[in-house]
Enzyme design. Structure first.
Site, short mmCIF file in Angstrom:
data_model
loop_
_atom_site.label_atom_id
_atom_site.label_comp_id
_atom_site.label_asym_id
_atom_site.label_seq_id
_atom_site.Cartn_x
_atom_site.Cartn_y
_atom_site.Cartn_z
N CYS A 153 0.84 -1.20 0.00
CA CYS A 153 0.00 0.00 0.00
C CYS A 153 0.88 1.26 0.00
O CYS A 153 1.73 1.41 0.86
CB CYS A 153 -0.89 0.00 1.24
SG CYS A 153 -1.84 1.51 1.40
N ASP A 180 -15.41 -13.89 25.66
CA ASP A 180 -14.75 -13.13 24.58
C ASP A 180 -14.71 -11.65 24.97
O ASP A 180 -15.43 -10.83 24.40
CB ASP A 180 -15.56 -13.35 23.29
CG ASP A 180 -14.95 -12.64 22.10
OD1 ASP A 180 -13.81 -12.17 22.18
OD2 ASP A 180 -15.65 -12.56 21.07
N CYS A 196 -8.45 -10.81 22.41
CA CYS A 196 -8.00 -9.99 21.27
C CYS A 196 -6.76 -9.21 21.64
O CYS A 196 -6.37 -8.28 20.92
CB CYS A 196 -9.12 -9.09 20.77
SG CYS A 196 -9.81 -8.04 22.03
C1 LIG Z 1 -14.77 -8.57 21.71
S1 LIG Z 1 -16.48 -8.26 21.82
C2 LIG Z 1 -17.10 -9.89 21.56
C3 LIG Z 1 -18.55 -10.00 21.14
C4 LIG Z 1 -18.99 -11.33 20.60
N1 LIG Z 1 -18.56 -12.43 21.43
C5 LIG Z 1 -18.56 -11.53 19.17
O1 LIG Z 1 -17.63 -12.29 18.92
O2 LIG Z 1 -19.15 -10.90 18.27
C6 LIG Z 1 -16.68 -7.94 23.51
C7 LIG Z 1 -18.09 -7.62 23.93
O3 LIG Z 1 -18.11 -7.54 25.36
C8 LIG Z 1 -18.90 -6.45 25.77
N2 LIG Z 1 -18.37 -6.09 27.08
C9 LIG Z 1 -17.23 -5.41 27.36
N3 LIG Z 1 -17.03 -5.36 28.68
C10 LIG Z 1 -18.05 -6.02 29.26
C11 LIG Z 1 -18.39 -6.33 30.62
N4 LIG Z 1 -17.62 -5.93 31.63
N5 LIG Z 1 -19.50 -7.05 30.85
C12 LIG Z 1 -20.28 -7.47 29.82
N6 LIG Z 1 -20.02 -7.20 28.52
C13 LIG Z 1 -18.91 -6.49 28.24
C14 LIG Z 1 -18.76 -5.43 24.68
O4 LIG Z 1 -19.90 -4.58 24.65
C15 LIG Z 1 -18.65 -6.31 23.42
O5 LIG Z 1 -19.91 -6.55 22.87
#
Ligand SMILES: C[S@@+](CC[C@H](N)C(=O)[O-])C[C@H]1O[C@@H](n2cnc3c(N)ncnc32)[C@H](O)[C@@H]1O
Length: 427
Positions: A91, A357, A384
């Site tokens: 790029c 996750d 991640c």
């Molecule tokens: C990396 S994403 C993963 C979402 C889903 N597992 C996917 O693969 O599409 C992390 C998710 O955790 C939620 N999240 C972050 N901190 C949190 C917490 N303390 N309690 C509950 N949910 C949380 C975020 O809003 C987000 O939707």
């Protein structure tokens, strides 16, 4: 900067310091491996650690060294020995300073190797796992994959930020963006917005632009659903759909979804194959087995893992209201309960399998205790961030979960970011 061709000559030595023109210390170092922030770790001749940006593992470089953020940081002035894995970035915006892809100068296969080393190092140092097993997951396309892209806007045109800076580099194309997004990057007029999130459904062709703080003056092709952050704040809902693992997903403007659908499918495949023995065991009549899907987003793991699997129910826990609403919609055909909560405050149900996750900061101690209280024989941790994977591994070990194996799923080629799935079994 001078690039010498790879050679074995004088490779591997760190020299005594001298002074650069601006008074910065100049030393010759050998970069070891990449660390979580994408820099390479090296040793100063006096033994201190230097984090070097712009060097690849194995390279001998002359760097300007300065203390910053509690560590010694080095910026490459001259490359004395170049890695054989160094390639010319495809790029043109990399040379202009675009910070979107900080590893484009490393061959894509070598990127996976470097990330495996990085994850293994983190599991060893932070997770205190003596011999971590980390293997590569399914290969993913290295170009044209991103179905979500956040761009900065300068005078109505799209750009990406320079590394570690608020400055914006204007871009006319983005090689990692899905073609449906790249067209918007190239042709879009983003009006008075400062930043825009572009999101498309690769399978459905649906497109959405979320403009911050407002969508005033944004001009995009007529099929694109344009919404301002101010409108979302005022209660407007907007969503697109995509397909992953044979299911259709509603994804709202304010919900999380993985940045690429093939990557989401790969994560699901890895989690499924590491849990296949458990998922094959159905519950007794009237007593389904339970999946606890923690940090559920729009319900990806619940829907994809339990679709067509009899005898299981899911409890999906998520704190973001928009994602919770999508998850309720997306999981309506399954035995699913979606709980709007932070994991730290969840009353965990008795579970047979936990999939967790979390966001980049990881689980942390409080969430680990909640998840452990579910009593599952297995926890699948989808991380991640390699450093949080390491920290969470140590916390899970402290409550009785033994790491079995990790699989690296390289969702973000050309950047130092990666995903890693780790299986933990109750000891
Ligand atoms: C990396 S994403 C993963 C979402 C889903 N597992 C996917 O693969 O599409 C992390 C998710 O955790 C939620 N999240 C972050 N901190 C949190 C917490 N303390 N309690 C509950 N949910 C949380 C975020 O809003 C987000 O939707």
């Amino acid at each position: 900067m001078t690039d010498l061709p790879p050679s074995e000559a004088d490779h591997g030595e760190a020299s005594s310091p001298s002074r650069g023109p601006a008074g910065a210390e100049v030393v010759t170092l050998v970069a070891d491996r990449l660390v979580a922030g994408g820099e390479a770790i090296a040793r100063h001749p006096d033994g201190r650690v230097v984090l070097v940006s712009g060097a690849l593992p194995g390279e001998q470089v002359e760097v300007e060294v300065r203390p910053r953020k509690g560590a010694l940081r080095g910026v490459v002035r001259r490359r004395l020995w170049a890695s054989p894995d160094r390639v010319r970035p495809r790029c043109p915006h990399v040379a202009e300073g675009c910070g979107g892809c900080d590893l484009q100068d490393l061959d894509t296969t070598a990127q996976v190797g470097a990330k495996i080393d990085l994850v293994a190092d983190s599991l060893r140092r932070l997770g205190r796992i003596a011999e971590p097993v980390v293997t590569p997951g399914p290969p993913l396309a290295p170009w044209g994959f991103r179905t979500t892209l956040r761009v900065a806007v300068v005078e109505g045109r799209a750009g990406l930020r320079r590394a570690e800076s608020h400055d914006v580099v204007g871009i006319d194309h983005c090689l990692v963006a899905h073609p449906l997004i790249d067209e918007l990057v190239h042709e879009g007029d983003f009006g008075a917005a400062d930043e825009v999130v572009l999101r498309v459904g690769a399978a459905t062709g649906e497109r959405m632009a979320i403009a911050m703080p407002t969508a005033e003056g944004v001009v995009l092709p007529p099929d694109v659903l344009v919404v301002g952050a101010d409108e979302l704040e005022a209660g407007r809902r907007a969503w697109i759909h995509d397909e992953v693992a044979g299911r259709r997903w509603r994804i709202s403007a304010e919900s999380f979804f993985q940045t690429r659908p093939d990557g989401a499918a790969a994560l699901v495949d890895v989690v499924r194959s590491m849990s296949a023995d458990l998922l094959a065991e159905p519950g007794r009549p009237g007593r389904p087995r339970t999946l606890l899907d923690a940090y559920a987003g729009v319900g990806l793991f619940s829907g994809a893992l339990l679709d067509g699997v009899p005898g299981w129910r899911t409890v999906a826990a998520e704190r973001n209201r928009s994602s919770v609403a999508d998850a309720r919609h997306n999981l309506a055909d399954l035995d699913a309960k979606v709980v709007a909560t932070t994991i730290e405050h969840l009353r965990a149900p008795r579970s047979d399998l936990v999939v967790a996750d979390p966001s980049r900061s990881g689980l942390g101690r409080a969430a680990v205790h909640v998840l452990a209280s579910a009593g599952a024989s297995r926890v699948m941790l989808v991380s991640c961030d390699p450093a949080s994977a390491g920290r969470d591994a140590a916390l899970l070990a402290a409550v009785g979960y033994r790491p079995v194996e990790s699989v690296l799923v390289d969702l973000f080629p050309h950047t130092h970011h990666t995903e890693v799935v780790t299986r933990f079994d109750r000891a």
